[in-house]
Design a protein around this motif. Structure first.
Motif, PDB file in Angstrom:
ATOM      1  N   THR A  61       0.865  -1.185   0.000  1.00  0.00           N
ATOM      2  CA  THR A  61       0.000   0.000   0.000  1.00  0.00           C
ATOM      3  C   THR A  61       0.902   1.236   0.000  1.00  0.00           C
ATOM      4  OG1 THR A  61      -1.672  -1.191   1.250  1.00  0.00           O
ATOM      5  CG2 THR A  61      -1.830   1.216   1.206  1.00  0.00           C
ATOM      6  N   THR A  62       0.635   2.200  -0.843  1.00  0.00           N
ATOM      7  CA  THR A  62       1.468   3.400  -0.970  1.00  0.00           C
ATOM      8  C   THR A  62       0.605   4.624  -0.750  1.00  0.00           C
ATOM      9  OG1 THR A  62       2.885   2.284  -2.549  1.00  0.00           O
ATOM     10  CG2 THR A  62       2.999   4.698  -2.482  1.00  0.00           C
ATOM     11  N   THR A  63       1.087   5.542   0.100  1.00  0.00           N
ATOM     12  CA  THR A  63       0.394   6.804   0.351  1.00  0.00           C
ATOM     13  C   THR A  63       1.326   7.948  -0.045  1.00  0.00           C
ATOM     14  OG1 THR A  63      -0.801   5.811   2.173  1.00  0.00           O
ATOM     15  CG2 THR A  63      -0.760   8.229   2.059  1.00  0.00           C
ATOM     16  N   THR A  64       0.889   8.888  -0.840  1.00  0.00           N
ATOM     17  CA  THR A  64       1.735   9.978  -1.353  1.00  0.00           C
ATOM     18  C   THR A  64       1.092  11.312  -1.009  1.00  0.00           C
ATOM     19  OG1 THR A  64       2.439   8.566  -3.155  1.00  0.00           O
ATOM     20  CG2 THR A  64       2.827  10.941  -3.397  1.00  0.00           C
ATOM     21  N   THR A  65       1.936  12.285  -0.470  1.00  0.00           N
ATOM     22  CA  THR A  65       1.473  13.641  -0.168  1.00  0.00           C
ATOM     23  C   THR A  65       2.382  14.631  -0.895  1.00  0.00           C
ATOM     24  OG1 THR A  65       0.749  12.897   1.999  1.00  0.00           O
ATOM     25  CG2 THR A  65       0.968  15.280   1.650  1.00  0.00           C
ATOM     26  N   THR A  66       1.803  15.621  -1.565  1.00  0.00           N
ATOM     27  CA  THR A  66       2.595  16.548  -2.392  1.00  0.00           C
ATOM     28  C   THR A  66       2.349  17.985  -1.923  1.00  0.00           C
ATOM     29  OG1 THR A  66       2.351  15.043  -4.251  1.00  0.00           O
ATOM     30  CG2 THR A  66       3.061  17.292  -4.743  1.00  0.00           C
ATOM     31  N   THR A  67       3.455  18.815  -1.779  1.00  0.00           N
ATOM     32  CA  THR A  67       3.348  20.262  -1.506  1.00  0.00           C
ATOM     33  C   THR A  67       3.952  21.002  -2.692  1.00  0.00           C
ATOM     34  OG1 THR A  67       5.487  20.396  -0.428  1.00  0.00           O
ATOM     35  CG2 THR A  67       3.644  19.754   0.927  1.00  0.00           C
ATOM     36  N   THR A  68       4.094  22.328  -2.538  1.00  0.00           N
ATOM     37  CA  THR A  68       4.621  23.131  -3.649  1.00  0.00           C
ATOM     38  C   THR A  68       6.117  22.934  -3.828  1.00  0.00           C
ATOM     39  OG1 THR A  68       4.919  24.932  -2.117  1.00  0.00           O
ATOM     40  CG2 THR A  68       2.879  24.883  -3.344  1.00  0.00           C
ATOM     41  N   THR A  69       6.787  22.353  -2.791  1.00  0.00           N
ATOM     42  CA  THR A  69       8.235  22.258  -2.908  1.00  0.00           C
ATOM     43  C   THR A  69       8.747  20.831  -2.872  1.00  0.00           C
ATOM     44  OG1 THR A  69       8.436  22.431  -0.510  1.00  0.00           O
ATOM     45  CG2 THR A  69       8.524  24.475  -1.762  1.00  0.00           C
ATOM     46  N   ALA A  83       0.331   5.653   7.132  1.00  0.00           N
ATOM     47  CA  ALA A  83       0.464   6.644   6.058  1.00  0.00           C
ATOM     48  C   ALA A  83      -0.034   8.019   6.524  1.00  0.00           C
ATOM     49  CB  ALA A  83      -0.318   6.171   4.839  1.00  0.00           C
ATOM     50  N   ILE A  84      -1.173   8.014   7.246  1.00  0.00           N
ATOM     51  CA  ILE A  84      -1.723   9.292   7.752  1.00  0.00           C
ATOM     52  C   ILE A  84      -0.751   9.925   8.750  1.00  0.00           C
ATOM     53  CG2 ILE A  84      -3.600  10.292   9.102  1.00  0.00           C
ATOM     54  CD1 ILE A  84      -5.436   8.136   7.868  1.00  0.00           C
ATOM     55  N   LEU A  85      -0.165   9.102   9.627  1.00  0.00           N
ATOM     56  CA  LEU A  85       0.815   9.625  10.603  1.00  0.00           C
ATOM     57  C   LEU A  85       2.012  10.242   9.902  1.00  0.00           C
ATOM     58  CD1 LEU A  85       1.740   9.948  13.527  1.00  0.00           C
ATOM     59  CD2 LEU A  85       2.678   7.630  13.391  1.00  0.00           C
ATOM     60  N   GLY A  86       2.488   9.586   8.842  1.00  0.00           N
ATOM     61  CA  GLY A  86       3.621  10.143   8.094  1.00  0.00           C
ATOM     62  C   GLY A  86       3.290  11.486   7.486  1.00  0.00           C
ATOM     63  N   LEU A 137       3.312  14.173  10.303  1.00  0.00           N
ATOM     64  CA  LEU A 137       4.698  14.518  10.692  1.00  0.00           C
ATOM     65  C   LEU A 137       5.347  15.412   9.646  1.00  0.00           C
ATOM     66  CD1 LEU A 137       5.895  11.087  12.139  1.00  0.00           C
ATOM     67  CD2 LEU A 137       5.273  13.141  13.403  1.00  0.00           C
ATOM     68  N   TYR A 138       5.111  15.054   8.390  1.00  0.00           N
ATOM     69  CA  TYR A 138       5.691  15.880   7.334  1.00  0.00           C
ATOM     70  C   TYR A 138       5.132  17.297   7.385  1.00  0.00           C
ATOM     71  CZ  TYR A 138       6.678  17.739   2.708  1.00  0.00           C
ATOM     72  OH  TYR A 138       7.047  18.536   1.663  1.00  0.00           O
ATOM     73  N   PHE A 139       3.825  17.420   7.657  1.00  0.00           N
ATOM     74  CA  PHE A 139       3.199  18.733   7.720  1.00  0.00           C
ATOM     75  C   PHE A 139       3.767  19.550   8.892  1.00  0.00           C
ATOM     76  CE2 PHE A 139      -0.199  21.468   9.394  1.00  0.00           C
ATOM     77  CZ  PHE A 139      -0.420  22.285   8.291  1.00  0.00           C
ATOM     78  N   LEU A 140       3.926  18.923  10.058  1.00  0.00           N
ATOM     79  CA  LEU A 140       4.487  19.627  11.219  1.00  0.00           C
ATOM     80  C   LEU A 140       5.937  20.037  10.962  1.00  0.00           C
ATOM     81  CD1 LEU A 140       3.018  17.453  14.099  1.00  0.00           C
ATOM     82  CD2 LEU A 140       2.242  19.698  13.343  1.00  0.00           C
TER      83      LEU A 140
END
Length: 633
Positions: free
Chosen positions: A527-535, A572-575, A578-581
């Protein structure tokens, strides 16, 4: 009150007509006869016309008694309808209609024989004009089915006067039924000294007729096959009906002029073991004649002109003679026939059963049977034809050659005439395991597998099962047939297994290996979870996780998979959190927004954060796999 006014009006009009002296004519029309079955309802219609109209008429119904006297049963005028009391029709008649239409109908229910009378419809006008009509009521009853009875004793052609043939009777009909005798579909007629028919009629207490007719006739030999029956004719409403009795046949006695004897059964050729039925007949039919059947060995007892010989042999062959003797004159006449009983002796097979032959050797056997007719010889094995000669030759014997050979000897001219002999052949040789379709297999962990092994050889091989670690397996079932052993073992799959089927006899051994690979059906998909920001883009993945071998209930597999998927989603949600914080500066002492003017990586802007379970140190990898400290982002 209205009816009384109408009556006064009618009386006044009647007086007026009398004053004027005018007379009106009334015309009545009725059917000559009305026909019904007993028990039914009769309807007698009365139609009338008048020159002064049909209104206000006086209507009366009468019947004519058997004495000739008229008896009134009904009266009707403009005001009343009256059914006369004390008549046979008081409770059974009804009059339909008022006369206003010029038609009135008398109905009589449950008509009986006594109702067969003449009925009168009398119509009287307002003046002196009167008219009447008459109808005869005819009642019918269908008779019972006719019966016929023939004489049980025979009739001799030598009788001087007519002999009774039979009696025909029909009961309970009305009017009287009529009986006509027939012989072979032709009405029976003739002189009184040759054909005599005597009828008689009985009137039953119910008033119905029963008719009987006796037939007597002089007979000749030609009458022996004639059929006699009666035709019954009787009247019904609207016509005439007919019914017939069954046929009867008479027995005519006359002397024989010739005698015949023949084999009634079996038809065609006779074989040993059959039952023979010989019949003897003269062309006459005379009780005083005696028939006998004899052969070279003497007379035989016959019953009803039939001789039965059971389970005959060739010794029953010969000439059989039938003799008829007239006990009145002691004259004899005879006839004869020849009987031949065919035979087929038991098959003789050489060499004697059983026969043992070594692998690769040749076997020769013969089969013969002595018969009175030409025979056909066929060798069979396992239901299939292997030779059509009396000799059986088996070359280069193999295990397939072993088994039971049957020699069938058949007489083609007679159905069911055959004999057979058997030869049991054993082929000596070491065991030979017949290879199954596959010995390599994959089975699910925890299942039970049945392995089967079929071995040929003679003497019959012994079969054992072992595993690669030397363990002896218990046989689940073992069946021995002709030169073959079929063995089955059951194995529970707990790991990869190698099993051996071992066969041995006095001439050698053979073995067969089965390899079973144990498989696990339950796996965890990636299972793969991906989150993308502007950078940057961060990807967290969990690889397919194998489940170590263990006992898993089939009904729990779905629950386990669901729990694993939920855990992966939570990670995946926890990751992502953490990335957002981290980007907000809430982790590792960072604060504020990332300075976008710092020197960027020369290769790519996308980095991945890798965090170990045993330390809080974070290492950032560029897309090319180079480590970067946090300050380089």
């Amino acid at each position: 009150m209205a009816a009384r006014n109408i009556a006064y009006l009618l009386v006044g009009l009647l007086a007026l007509f009398h004053t004027w002296g005018v007379t009106a004519d009334v015309e009545v029309n009725m059917e000559d006869r009305v026909e019904v079955f007993r028990g039914e309802t009769a309807s007698i219609a009365c139609m009338f016309t008048s020159s002064e109209g049909v209104g206000g008429m006086i209507i009366q119904w009468f019947y004519v008694a058997r004495s000739g006297e008229k008896q009134k049963i009904f009266y009707q005028d403009a005001t009343i309808q009256v059914v006369d009391k004390g008549t046979p029709f008081t409770d059974r008649i009804r009059v339909n209609g008022t006369g206003a239409t010029g038609e009135i109908v008398l109905t009589i229910s449950n008509v009986q024989l006594a109702d067969e009378l003449e009925f009168i419809c009398l119509i009287k006008g307002l003046t002196e004009g009167t008219g009447e009509g008459r109808t005869k009521l005819k009642v019918f009853v269908m008779p019972d089915l006719p019966t016929i009875e023939g004489v049980q004793t025979g009739i001799s052609v030598n009788e001087d006067s007519p002999s009774k043939i039979g009696t025909c009777e029909v009961k309970n009909g009305f009017p009287r039924p009529n009986i006509t005798w027939y012989r072979n579909t032709t009405p029976l007629r003739g002189p009184l000294d040759v054909v005599k028919m005597v009828p008689s009629t009985t009137v039953e207490s119910s008033g119905l007729f029963s008719v009987k007719s006796d037939l007597s006739m002089k007979v000749m030999k030609e009458d022996k096959d004639d059929l006699f029956y009666c035709e019954i004719n009787y009247f019904v409403p609207g016509g005439l009906r007919m019914t017939e009795t069954p046929d009867i046949n008479i027995t005519v006695h006359y002397p024989s002029t010739a005698v015949s004897v023949w084999v009634e059964s079996p038809k065609g050729n006779i074989k040993e073991g059959d039952s023979i039925e010989l019949q003897c007949r003269g062309n006459g039919n005379k009780p005083s004649s005696i028939l006998t059947i004899s052969d070279e060995r003497g007379e035989n007892t016959i019953d009803n002109n039939v001789l039965v010989l059971d389970n005959v042999t060739r010794l029953n062959s010969g000439v059989y003679r039938c003799t008829s003797m007239d006990m009145d004159t002691y004259e004899e006449i005879s006839g004869n026939t020849t009987v031949f009983v065919n035979f087929l002796e038991p098959a003789v097979v050489m060499p004697k059963d059983p026969v043992v032959v070594a692998q690769g050797e040749e076997l020769t056997a013969t089969c013969n049977a002595l018969s009175s007719l030409q025979t056909q010889i066929v060798w069979m094995k396992d239901g299939e034809e292997v030779s059509t000669h009396n000799s059986l030759i088996v070359k280069d014997a193999t295990f397939d050659s072993a088994g039971e050979y049957v020699c069938v000897v058949t007489v083609l001219e007679i159905e069911g005439m055959e004999t057979s002999g058997t030869l049991n052949v054993e082929v000596q040789g070491p065991p030979e395991i017949m290879k199954p379709g596959s010995t390599e297999m994959e089975e699910s962990f925890g299942t039970t597998v049945d392995l089967s092994c079929s071995v040929r050889g003679f003497p019959t091989p012994s079969v054992t099962w072992t595993t690669s670690d030397g363990k002896i397996l218990k046989t689940a079932s073992q069946r021995k047939t002709w030169g073959e052993v079929h063995s089955v073992v059951s194995i529970k799959v707990t790991s990869d297994i190698t099993a051996f089927c071992n066969a041995s006899n006095d001439f050698g051994t053979d073995a067969l290996t089965f390899n079973i690979a144990a498989t696990i059906n339950t796996t965890t998909p990636a299972t793969t979870t991906t989150t993308t920001t502007t950078t940057a883009t961060i990807t967290s993945a969990t690889a397919e996780t194998p489940i170590p071998p263990k006992k898993i209930k089939k009904e729990g597999n779905g629950v386990i998979i669901a729990v694993i998927i939920i855990c992966i989603l939570l990670l995946a949600i926890l990751g992502s959190v953490l990335y957002f914080l981290y980007k907000k500066g809430k982790i590792c002492g960072r604060s504020g927004k990332q300075d976008l003017t710092k020197e960027k990586s020369g290769k790519d802007n996308i980095v991945v954060e890798m965090k170990s379970d045993n330390t809080e140190e974070a290492v950032l990898l560029g897309v090319n796999g180079e480590k970067q400290p946090p300050s380089d982002q």
